[in-house]
Scaffold this active site. Structure first.
Site, PDB file in Angstrom:
ATOM      1  CB  CYS A 399      -0.936   0.010   1.201  1.00  0.00           C
ATOM      2  SG  CYS A 399      -0.094  -0.075   2.766  1.00  0.00           S
ATOM      3  CD  GLN A 407      -3.383  13.435  -1.512  1.00  0.00           C
ATOM      4  OE1 GLN A 407      -4.311  14.049  -2.043  1.00  0.00           O
ATOM      5  NE2 GLN A 407      -3.576  12.292  -0.858  1.00  0.00           N
ATOM      6  CD  GLU A 433      -1.383  -6.705  -2.014  1.00  0.00           C
ATOM      7  OE1 GLU A 433      -2.322  -6.365  -1.278  1.00  0.00           O
ATOM      8  OE2 GLU A 433      -0.380  -7.331  -1.608  1.00  0.00           O
TER       9      GLU A 433
END
Length: 543
Positions: A399, A407, A433
């Site tokens: 993750c 951001q 993943e």
């Protein structure tokens, strides 16, 4: 101008109802998207409704007042007849329109994958998501047999996932990169014996010729046509992986986990508004502000408790080893076994902004890499990614998250770049993943595109001959898995078929766009500043 109906007082709105709700779009204009009522509460004699906007991301869900509801188009939930459950007991849960749509999608997908012409393809015994889990990029029309990452294999077996102890719930899947797990579910792809099929991965180990057109900034990469080959276990996966250590199972979805439970988080000098549910202790969810120590991430119920904690907390950086520092940017490697409290607190914080993975108590099988920004007060967390100590599916990220205050400043790509630098040191290729969230998918697509274009544009003629490169070589140089290399080339729409060969055409627009994008990437990972020695985690003693 609002559309509150006069009949609002006579009609009772219940959970599961759908109706248009007033909200502001990105241009600050009024719009009335369809929304589902998830919960109703009364505060100071005033009713509030928690709404989920259909076809919008869950982070936009919010509490609204009655004057923002368009009662004229109210849709009541359909009631289901009592049906026997797995335990043999009758179930009478009312059905919402969303569940009806999901059920019809399940039926359609099952019929679409029914056996034909004597071939059988087992289907997974779980809910089929209407959302794609990985970037599904259609191949360019002129390419008849170019590989895609979503082609069906001759046979697929989906083993059941092992159950483990969770915090309080498993979240549904919609949004990037979450947290940690003890159990894994692996997908086994078996080939049928004695049967050959056309190679789907193409000639990745064959030379690619790079030719220059008359235009000075255009180039083409030529690949020989593919040949028939036997199925191999290292080929491209035939379908998006729903398995993996952190993928959430929608069957555990309930109304509680669909709603944000934390109003506001104070972390250092920032106040964060969570996007999703996170299983913090129940007694903290009613607080107007949840206070976190920005160095150890311990959660506290009041500012006074935080101030008292800061007099005792000696940490001024994440626990673990600092393995990278350049300028004000540092990376710390944290072992989930040695620093359990920090790892669990980090997962709880991250779950506020990650929606499609599962949160577990057991952080032992994971490493956490925390990126920080340094100033006179200490090392402040910017973002992080986690990875399994042992991954049988070449995952180099489980993750990944950049905290909202940081951001859109290039830190997401920096985290991705760092994960691939670690893979280079380990001598492996890696892939994140799946599923990726919407923001994660955008970041990875952008990083892969820039990295691959950088290599293609830097190729130079050798002894007067045109430069040559293979897809395997691109994968080895970048540590990007070759499936991701091929899907990126398809996403960029660079592939054409010419005189029996696959060619990659770099137009002036793509070159100009790439150069503009690279000018914005001011911060890059410097491999010389990385001090990292990989461990062999297959030896349990190192855990």
């Amino acid at each position: 101008m609002t559309k509150m109906a006069d009949s609002g007082s006579s009609v009772e709105i219940v959970e599961g109802c759908r109706l248009p709700v007033l909200r502001k779009n990105q241009e600050h204009e009024d719009e009335w998207p369809l929304a589902e009522i998830l919960s109703v509460k009364e505060v100071s004699g005033r009713k509030l409704y928690y709404v989920h906007y259909i076809d919008f991301n869950k982070r936009l869900d919010e509490w609204v007042t009655a004057d923002r509801l368009d009662m004229k188009k109210l849709q009541f939930p359909k009631k289901e007849a009592k049906t026997p459950t797995k335990n043999g007991l009758p179930g009478s849960r009312p059905s919402s329109p969303e569940r009806e749509v999901r059920k019809s999608l399940d039926l359609n997908l099952q019929s679409a994958t029914a056996p034909s012409r004597g071939k059988s393809l087992p289907t997974p015994k779980r809910k089929v998501e209407p959302v794609p889990l990985v970037p599904q990029v259609p191949p360019a029309p002129p390419v008849p047999s170019l590989p895609t990452s979503t082609e069906a294999s001759p046979a697929a077996v989906y083993p059941a996932a092992r159950e483990t102890n969770t915090f309080k719930t498993r979240e549904d899947h919609d949004q990037i990169s979450s947290l940690t797990t003890n159990g894994t579910a692996r997908r086994i792809i078996t080939s049928q014996p004695g049967r050959k099929r056309k190679a789907n991965c193409g000639p990745t180990d064959e030379m690619i010729k790079v030719l220059q057109y008359n235009k000075p900034q255009s180039a083409s990469v030529f690949l020989p046509p593919p040949e028939d080959s036997q199925d191999s276990s290292d080929g491209i996966p035939s379908a998006p992986r729903m398995t993996g250590s952190l993928v959430s199972d929608r069957s555990h979805d309930d109304i509680v986990t669909r709603m944000k439970n934390i109003e506001c988080i104070e972390l250092g000098r920032h106040r964060l508004k969570p996007w999703y549910f996170s299983p913090y202790p129940q007694e903290l969810t009613s607080l107007p502000i949840l206070y976190l120590c920005e160095f150890c991430l311990k959660y506290l119920k009041s500012l006074k408790c935080l101030q008292r904690h800061l007099t005792k907390c000696n940490l001024r950086h994440p626990p673990g080893n600092e393995i990278y520092r350049k300028g004000t940017i540092s990376f710390f490697e944290i072992d989930g076994r040695k620093n359990k409290n920090y790892s669990q607190n980090l997962c709880l914080l991250a779950k506020c902004f990650l929606d499609h993975k599962t949160l577990y108590y057991d952080t032992d099988p994971f490493l956490f890499y925390v990126m920080t920004e340094y100033d006179s007060k200490g090392f402040h967390i910017v973002g992080y990614f986690s990875k399994e100590k042992e991954s049988t599916e070449d995952y180099n990220v489980a993750c990944i998250l950049t905290l909202p205050p940081y951001q859109r400043r290039g830190y997401g790509k920096l985290l991705i770049e760092f994960s691939y630098e670690l893979s280079k040191v380990e001598g492996k290729t890696g892939t994140p993943e799946k599923p990726l969230s919407d923001l994660g998918l955008l970041s990875y697509r952008s990083y892969w595109s820039q990295t691959i274009l950088e290599i293609l544009m830097d190729l130079k003629p050798d002894n007067g001959e045109r430069p040559q490169i293979t897809i395997n070589e691109i994968s080895e140089i970048t540590s990007v898995k070759k499936e991701d290399v091929i899907s990126t080339l398809q996403y960029l729409n660079l592939i054409n078929y010419y005189k029996g060969q696959y060619i990659l055409t770099l137009s002036e627009d793509i070159v100009d766009g790439h150069e503009r994008a690279m000018q914005k990437r001011h911060t890059r990972i410097d491999p010389k500043c990385l001090h990292f020695t990989p461990k062999d985690w297959s030896k349990r003693g190192k855990w």
